[in-house]
Motif scaffolding. Structure first.
Motif, PDB file in Angstrom:
ATOM      1  N   LEU A 284     -35.885   3.603   7.007  1.00 13.96           N
ATOM      2  CA  LEU A 284     -36.566   4.656   6.272  1.00 13.96           C
ATOM      3  C   LEU A 284     -36.014   4.686   4.859  1.00 13.96           C
ATOM      4  CD1 LEU A 284     -36.370   7.520   8.953  1.00 13.96           C
ATOM      5  CD2 LEU A 284     -38.240   5.898   8.590  1.00 13.96           C
ATOM      6  N   VAL A 285     -36.889   4.703   3.885  1.00 11.66           N
ATOM      7  CA  VAL A 285     -36.483   4.694   2.489  1.00 11.66           C
ATOM      8  C   VAL A 285     -37.160   5.842   1.762  1.00 11.66           C
ATOM      9  CG1 VAL A 285     -36.377   3.382   0.349  1.00 11.66           C
ATOM     10  CG2 VAL A 285     -36.170   2.202   2.542  1.00 11.66           C
ATOM     11  N   GLU A 286     -36.345   6.751   1.231  1.00  9.43           N
ATOM     12  CA  GLU A 286     -36.861   7.900   0.509  1.00  9.43           C
ATOM     13  C   GLU A 286     -36.949   7.612  -0.987  1.00  9.43           C
ATOM     14  OE1 GLU A 286     -33.858   9.662   3.597  1.00  9.43           O
ATOM     15  OE2 GLU A 286     -33.935   7.968   2.209  1.00  9.43           O
ATOM     16  N   SER A 287     -37.827   8.338  -1.637  1.00 13.76           N
ATOM     17  CA  SER A 287     -37.939   8.281  -3.080  1.00 13.76           C
ATOM     18  C   SER A 287     -38.558   9.583  -3.574  1.00 13.76           C
ATOM     19  CB  SER A 287     -38.775   7.085  -3.537  1.00 13.76           C
ATOM     20  OG  SER A 287     -40.108   7.185  -3.073  1.00 13.76           O
ATOM     21  N   GLY A 288     -38.493   9.789  -4.872  1.00 17.82           N
ATOM     22  CA  GLY A 288     -39.135  10.940  -5.474  1.00 17.82           C
ATOM     23  C   GLY A 288     -38.197  12.052  -5.894  1.00 17.82           C
ATOM     24  N   GLY A 289     -36.922  11.946  -5.556  1.00 17.70           N
ATOM     25  CA  GLY A 289     -35.978  12.968  -5.961  1.00 17.70           C
ATOM     26  C   GLY A 289     -35.726  12.929  -7.455  1.00 17.70           C
ATOM     27  N   GLY A 290     -35.279  14.047  -7.982  1.00 16.81           N
ATOM     28  CA  GLY A 290     -34.993  14.138  -9.400  1.00 16.81           C
ATOM     29  C   GLY A 290     -35.005  15.568  -9.878  1.00 16.81           C
ATOM     30  N   LEU A 291     -34.799  15.715 -11.176  1.00 19.03           N
ATOM     31  CA  LEU A 291     -34.763  17.043 -11.770  1.00 19.03           C
ATOM     32  C   LEU A 291     -36.129  17.713 -11.694  1.00 19.03           C
ATOM     33  CD1 LEU A 291     -32.677  16.305 -14.984  1.00 19.03           C
ATOM     34  CD2 LEU A 291     -31.924  17.632 -13.005  1.00 19.03           C
ATOM     35  N   VAL A 292     -36.106  18.994 -11.445  1.00 20.54           N
ATOM     36  CA  VAL A 292     -37.324  19.783 -11.429  1.00 20.54           C
ATOM     37  C   VAL A 292     -37.006  21.162 -12.003  1.00 20.54           C
ATOM     38  CG1 VAL A 292     -36.919  20.517  -9.041  1.00 20.54           C
ATOM     39  CG2 VAL A 292     -39.223  20.637 -10.018  1.00 20.54           C
ATOM     40  N   GLN A 293     -37.912  21.697 -12.775  1.00 18.41           N
ATOM     41  CA  GLN A 293     -37.714  23.008 -13.375  1.00 18.41           C
ATOM     42  C   GLN A 293     -37.926  24.112 -12.348  1.00 18.41           C
ATOM     43  OE1 GLN A 293     -36.689  23.388 -16.596  1.00 18.41           O
ATOM     44  NE2 GLN A 293     -36.578  21.154 -16.631  1.00 18.41           N
ATOM     45  N   PRO A 294     -37.224  25.235 -12.497  1.00 22.74           N
ATOM     46  CA  PRO A 294     -37.486  26.365 -11.609  1.00 22.74           C
ATOM     47  C   PRO A 294     -38.964  26.733 -11.623  1.00 22.74           C
ATOM     48  CG  PRO A 294     -35.525  26.770 -12.910  1.00 22.74           C
ATOM     49  CD  PRO A 294     -36.159  25.526 -13.475  1.00 22.74           C
ATOM     50  N   GLY A 295     -39.523  26.883 -10.440  1.00 18.81           N
ATOM     51  CA  GLY A 295     -40.940  27.156 -10.332  1.00 18.81           C
ATOM     52  C   GLY A 295     -41.812  25.924 -10.363  1.00 18.81           C
ATOM     53  N   GLY A 296     -41.219  24.767 -10.596  1.00 18.43           N
ATOM     54  CA  GLY A 296     -41.965  23.532 -10.667  1.00 18.43           C
ATOM     55  C   GLY A 296     -42.188  22.894  -9.310  1.00 18.43           C
ATOM     56  N   SER A 297     -42.727  21.677  -9.338  1.00 21.92           N
ATOM     57  CA  SER A 297     -43.089  20.970  -8.115  1.00 21.92           C
ATOM     58  C   SER A 297     -42.518  19.563  -8.114  1.00 21.92           C
ATOM     59  CB  SER A 297     -44.609  20.903  -7.965  1.00 21.92           C
ATOM     60  OG  SER A 297     -45.176  22.194  -7.858  1.00 21.92           O
ATOM     61  N   LEU A 298     -42.347  19.031  -6.917  1.00 20.59           N
ATOM     62  CA  LEU A 298     -41.822  17.692  -6.726  1.00 20.59           C
ATOM     63  C   LEU A 298     -42.351  17.158  -5.401  1.00 20.59           C
ATOM     64  CD1 LEU A 298     -39.731  15.854  -8.287  1.00 20.59           C
ATOM     65  CD2 LEU A 298     -38.045  16.649  -6.620  1.00 20.59           C
ATOM     66  N   ARG A 299     -42.671  15.879  -5.359  1.00 22.45           N
ATOM     67  CA  ARG A 299     -43.110  15.262  -4.118  1.00 22.45           C
ATOM     68  C   ARG A 299     -42.139  14.160  -3.711  1.00 22.45           C
ATOM     69  NH1 ARG A 299     -49.060  12.925  -2.448  1.00 22.45           N
ATOM     70  NH2 ARG A 299     -49.454  15.174  -2.343  1.00 22.45           N
ATOM     71  N   LEU A 300     -41.590  14.285  -2.517  1.00 20.91           N
ATOM     72  CA  LEU A 300     -40.726  13.273  -1.943  1.00 20.91           C
ATOM     73  C   LEU A 300     -41.534  12.378  -1.012  1.00 20.91           C
ATOM     74  CD1 LEU A 300     -37.624  15.449  -0.983  1.00 20.91           C
ATOM     75  CD2 LEU A 300     -38.182  14.411  -3.193  1.00 20.91           C
ATOM     76  N   SER A 301     -41.182  11.093  -0.981  1.00 18.38           N
ATOM     77  CA  SER A 301     -41.846  10.133  -0.123  1.00 18.38           C
ATOM     78  C   SER A 301     -40.831   9.416   0.748  1.00 18.38           C
ATOM     79  CB  SER A 301     -42.621   9.102  -0.952  1.00 18.38           C
ATOM     80  OG  SER A 301     -43.618   9.707  -1.744  1.00 18.38           O
ATOM     81  N   CYS A 302     -41.259   9.024   1.923  1.00 22.91           N
ATOM     82  CA  CYS A 302     -40.420   8.270   2.845  1.00 22.91           C
ATOM     83  C   CYS A 302     -41.275   7.187   3.475  1.00 22.91           C
ATOM     84  CB  CYS A 302     -39.831   9.192   3.912  1.00 22.91           C
ATOM     85  SG  CYS A 302     -38.963   8.344   5.247  1.00 22.91           S
ATOM     86  N   VAL A 303     -40.909   5.933   3.245  1.00 22.11           N
ATOM     87  CA  VAL A 303     -41.641   4.796   3.777  1.00 22.11           C
ATOM     88  C   VAL A 303     -40.874   4.206   4.952  1.00 22.11           C
ATOM     89  CG1 VAL A 303     -42.640   2.540   3.291  1.00 22.11           C
ATOM     90  CG2 VAL A 303     -42.648   4.306   1.529  1.00 22.11           C
ATOM     91  N   ALA A 304     -41.556   4.045   6.069  1.00 16.51           N
ATOM     92  CA  ALA A 304     -40.948   3.504   7.281  1.00 16.51           C
ATOM     93  C   ALA A 304     -41.351   2.052   7.486  1.00 16.51           C
ATOM     94  CB  ALA A 304     -41.357   4.333   8.490  1.00 16.51           C
TER      95      ALA A 304
END
Length: 119
Positions: free
Chosen positions: A4-24
């Motif tokens: 399993l490999v995750e990606s998409g992490g990083g800085l995000v502003q308060p109230g903002g959005s972020l999408r994490l992905s995990c490829v199997a």
């Protein structure tokens, strides 16, 4: 065998959005129950959300209404969409899965992706 490999992490502003992905890879993804965990510094890992092979979703109370877990079996990928992030959300987020539901998704683990404290 299963990776399993995750990606998409990083800085995000308060109230903002972020999408994490995990490829199997290395398994029959469409039969797996999948989940996202997070771990705060010096604390135990906790389940954030999980999704069954039939797309039934579970969320911990602190993220209900803000986070959405989903899966795309054609891409062997599970997502965690984080909306309206708050100061309690920064952590290391890890993807996990199990080929034997309804057991919790903790048989296979990714290495994690960091969602750091907002500047």
């Amino acid at each position: 065998q299963v990776q399993l490999v995750e990606s998409g992490g990083g800085l995000v502003q308060p109230g903002g959005s972020l999408r994490l992905s995990c490829v199997a890879s290395g398994g029959t993804f469409e039969t797996y129950a999948m989940g996202w965990y997070r771990q705060f510094p010096d604390k135990e890992r906790e389940l954030v959300a999980s999704i069954s092979s039939s797309a039934y979703a579970y969320y911990t109370d602190s993220v209900k209404g803000r986070f959405t877990i989903s899966r795309d079996n054609d891409k062997n990928t599970v997502y965690l969409e984080m909306n309206n992030v708050n100061p309690g959300d920064p952590a290391i987020y890890s993807c996990a899965g199990t080929p034997h539901p309804p057991s919790p998704p903790r048989d296979y683990w990714g290495r994690g992706t960091q969602v750091p404290v907002s500047p």
